[in-house]
Motif scaffolding. Structure first.
Motif, mmCIF file in Angstrom:
data_model
loop_
_atom_site.group_PDB
_atom_site.id
_atom_site.type_symbol
_atom_site.label_atom_id
_atom_site.label_comp_id
_atom_site.label_asym_id
_atom_site.label_seq_id
_atom_site.Cartn_x
_atom_site.Cartn_y
_atom_site.Cartn_z
ATOM 1 N N LYS A 299 30.128 37.967 48.191
ATOM 2 C CA LYS A 299 29.883 39.402 48.418
ATOM 3 C C LYS A 299 28.737 39.778 47.491
ATOM 4 O O LYS A 299 28.804 39.538 46.282
ATOM 5 N N GLN B 195 39.288 36.248 43.567
ATOM 6 C CA GLN B 195 37.909 36.693 43.382
ATOM 7 C C GLN B 195 37.432 36.384 41.973
ATOM 8 O O GLN B 195 38.151 36.612 41.008
ATOM 9 N N THR C 124 37.545 43.202 50.970
ATOM 10 C CA THR C 124 38.452 42.719 49.938
ATOM 11 C C THR C 124 38.607 41.209 50.047
ATOM 12 O O THR C 124 38.496 40.629 51.127
ATOM 13 N N CYS C 125 38.865 40.588 48.935
ATOM 14 C CA CYS C 125 39.001 39.143 48.863
ATOM 15 C C CYS C 125 40.390 38.734 49.343
ATOM 16 O O CYS C 125 41.402 39.283 48.897
ATOM 17 N N SER C 126 40.436 37.756 50.247
ATOM 18 C CA SER C 126 41.716 37.288 50.777
ATOM 19 C C SER C 126 42.365 36.225 49.893
ATOM 20 O O SER C 126 43.471 35.795 50.158
ATOM 21 N N TRP D 32 36.318 36.954 53.113
ATOM 22 C CA TRP D 32 36.469 38.369 52.808
ATOM 23 C C TRP D 32 37.018 39.074 54.045
ATOM 24 O O TRP D 32 36.712 38.694 55.169
ATOM 25 N N CYS E 264 34.841 34.593 46.622
ATOM 26 C CA CYS E 264 36.248 34.612 47.020
ATOM 27 C C CYS E 264 36.634 33.214 47.476
ATOM 28 O O CYS E 264 35.840 32.531 48.132
#
Length: 155
Positions: free
Chosen positions: A121, A69, A64-66, A56, A52
């Motif tokens: 991740k 991704q 979830t990726c901010s 995260w 990411c």
């Protein structure tokens, strides 16, 4: 784990030194005696690493990726066997946030792929195809992050 199970975790890699890194790669090492969990590339343990551009949010598989991704190793639908996993994580340098000037980078020909932190991740899964041959087995594996720094030069 039972067939179709997975577990995920987050890793933040930082270059907190004073020099840029010219190469940055990930590989896995399997510990203990080999068994079908690590030698069966189809039914054995699989790994997927996603990257990411920002930190995260959340934890584990729900994170979830901010930012944006991308897949760093395997894909969500096609992870790779843990016994044969390796990849380059930076096409160019993994640069420090401060300490190396733009003039030094230009003189070295350094192009930064990453600066400061890399947000990963990692998901390990046991495919649904794992059969009774996988019962009561265990294994360990290690994620290895290897990097090289820029060659020294007078400026």
């Amino acid at each position: 784990m039972i067939p179709s199970d997975s577990v995920a975790g987050l890793i933040t890699i930082q270059n907190t030194g004073t020099e840029d890194l010219t190469s940055y790669a990930l590989s896995t090492t399997v510990g203990g005696a080999p068994n079908v969990l690590t030698t069966d590339a189809v039914k054995g343990c699989q790994v997927w690493v996603a990257r990411c551009t920002g930190a995260w949010t959340g934890s584990g598989s729900a994170a979830t990726c901010s930012g944006t991704q991308t897949d760093a190793l395997g894909t969500a639908v096609a992870p790779v066997a843990i016994g044969a996993a390796s990849t380059s994580l930076a096409a160019n340098a993994f640069c420090v946030s401060s300490g190396v000037t733009a003039a030094v980078r230009t003189a070295r020909g350094t192009v930064c792929s990453l600066t400061g932190s890399d947000y990963l991740k990692v998901r390990v899964s046991l495919p649904a195809a794992a059969d009774n041959a996988f019962q009561n087995l265990s294994t360990t594996f290690t994620l290895n992050f290897n990097a090289s720094q820029a060659a020294g030069a007078a400026f």
